[in-house]
Enzyme design. Structure first.
Site, PDB file in Angstrom:
ATOM      1  N   CYS A 175       0.839  -1.212   0.000  1.00 41.46           N
ATOM      2  CA  CYS A 175       0.000   0.000   0.000  1.00 41.46           C
ATOM      3  C   CYS A 175       0.871   1.257   0.000  1.00 41.46           C
ATOM      4  O   CYS A 175       1.459   1.583  -1.008  1.00 41.46           O
ATOM      5  CB  CYS A 175      -0.983  -0.007   1.157  1.00 41.46           C
ATOM      6  SG  CYS A 175      -2.184   1.354   1.025  1.00 41.46           S
ATOM      7  N   ASP A 231     -10.194  -3.844  -5.560  1.00 44.09           N
ATOM      8  CA  ASP A 231      -9.627  -2.754  -4.767  1.00 44.09           C
ATOM      9  C   ASP A 231     -10.334  -1.464  -5.173  1.00 44.09           C
ATOM     10  O   ASP A 231     -10.036  -0.882  -6.211  1.00 44.09           O
ATOM     11  CB  ASP A 231      -8.126  -2.647  -5.024  1.00 44.09           C
ATOM     12  CG  ASP A 231      -7.427  -1.697  -4.073  1.00 44.09           C
ATOM     13  OD1 ASP A 231      -8.080  -0.752  -3.594  1.00 44.09           O
ATOM     14  OD2 ASP A 231      -6.221  -1.894  -3.827  1.00 44.09           O
ATOM     15  N   HIS A 266      -8.221  -4.591  -1.615  1.00 47.36           N
ATOM     16  CA  HIS A 266      -6.983  -3.970  -1.156  1.00 47.36           C
ATOM     17  C   HIS A 266      -6.443  -4.757   0.046  1.00 47.36           C
ATOM     18  O   HIS A 266      -7.189  -5.369   0.793  1.00 47.36           O
ATOM     19  CB  HIS A 266      -7.257  -2.521  -0.748  1.00 47.36           C
ATOM     20  CG  HIS A 266      -6.009  -1.755  -0.445  1.00 47.36           C
ATOM     21  ND1 HIS A 266      -5.124  -1.370  -1.421  1.00 47.36           N
ATOM     22  CD2 HIS A 266      -5.501  -1.323   0.724  1.00 47.36           C
ATOM     23  CE1 HIS A 266      -4.123  -0.712  -0.864  1.00 47.36           C
ATOM     24  NE2 HIS A 266      -4.321  -0.682   0.442  1.00 47.36           N
TER      25      HIS A 266
END
Length: 298
Positions: A175, A231, A266
């Protein structure tokens, strides 16, 4: 305005109140050799969180100096060995906590010297935050990309002086760290990178002047991007934009690849969180090891 990486990590957390059982699980997961899970990342999913043993490894906190500041880091490596390939492990927004330490130990078990510097250390302590919004606003949003690049350079130098081979360095991140992986592949002395669901586009700021799509043409090292189809914070059209930018770029840019996992959200690699998807996470890790091998890190 909140940084998009904060929003991405927040989306991976399920709503719910802390329970006594949940607190007990988190305490149990804070092993003797480890840093504990970031409070802001709760709830911790004890049933899926991976705990990699440090047996046969040298593992724990170290520090190195950059511009007069001692940068703390977690490192793990096979005990008694030198000339090791190096992998920089770059944190999520939650900082260097047990999940990142465990990822370092996994790479160490695979023969690497893995080092995860605390890239927020100058701005504060991520572990002291219990709310993601405050963590982002008061700490993460104040970390300059230039500072991060310098601290990663320092990590490479430390590794080279402590059993690592500076000619064989890879970088991987998750991330917030996925975005940084792309940036460092255009900046630093690495042979390859693996970016896990790092954002690719964004508005420039004084602290974050460029984003991956803008530096794609000048990559010095090829990057494998591992992304999730579901995501909601990283639309697939931004992946397409990045692919186009890479296709007209440097030799390393042209070699870079993407894998998009169907139905994966995600943070699908984060085994301690509700977003974890075992099949995608395991496949991505195998691909990461293969990518580093193909591009000369090992």
């Amino acid at each position: 305005m909140l940084n998009r990486d904060h929003q991405l990590d927040t989306e991976a957390l399920l709503p719910g109140r802390s329970t006594e059982a949940g607190a007990t699980r988190r305490t149990a997961l804070q092993a003797a050799l480890g840093l504990g899970y970031a409070a802001a990342a709760a709830p911790v999913m004890a049933q899926t969180a991976i705990a990699t043993s440090a047996e046969g490894l040298v593992a724990g906190q170290v520090s190195y100096e950059v511009d007069g500041f001692k940068v703390p880091a977690y490192r793990a490596a096979p005990a008694g060995k030198t000339g090791l390939p190096v992998v920089l492990v770059i944190q999520e927004i939650f900082g260097v906590h047990e999940y990142i330490a465990d990822v370092c130990r996994r790479f160490a078990k695979a023969g690497y010297l893995a080092i995860a510097p605390d890239l927020y250390a100058r701005q504060g302590n991520a572990a002291s935050y219990t709310e993601v919004s405050k963590l982002m606003a008061e700490l993460v949003s104040k970390v300059p990309d230039g500072q991060v690049m310098g601290d990663l350079d320092g990590a490479v130098k430390w590794a080279a002086a402590n059993g690592g081979d500076a000619a064989r360095v890879g970088v991987t991140g998750f991330c917030w760290g996925g975005r940084i992986t792309w940036l460092y592949a255009a900046h630093g002395p690495v042979k390859a990178g693996v970016a896990w669901y790092g954002r690719l586009v964004g508005q420039p700021t004084d602290l974050t002047p460029k984003h991956p799509v803008e530096i794609a043409p000048i990559l010095k090292a090829p990057v494998l991007g591992l992304y999730g189809e579901k995501d909601s914070g990283i639309p697939l059209d931004t992946v397409d934009k990045m692919k186009s930018a890479l296709a007209s770029g440097s030799a390393a840019a042209k070699v870079s690849e993407f894998v998009v996992y169907p139905d994966a959200p995600h943070a699908f690699h984060a085994d301690y969180r509700p977003s974890y998807r075992k099949e995608a996470a395991e496949d991505g890790y195998k691909r990461a090891l293969a990518w580093f091998k193909t591009h000369g890190v090992v």
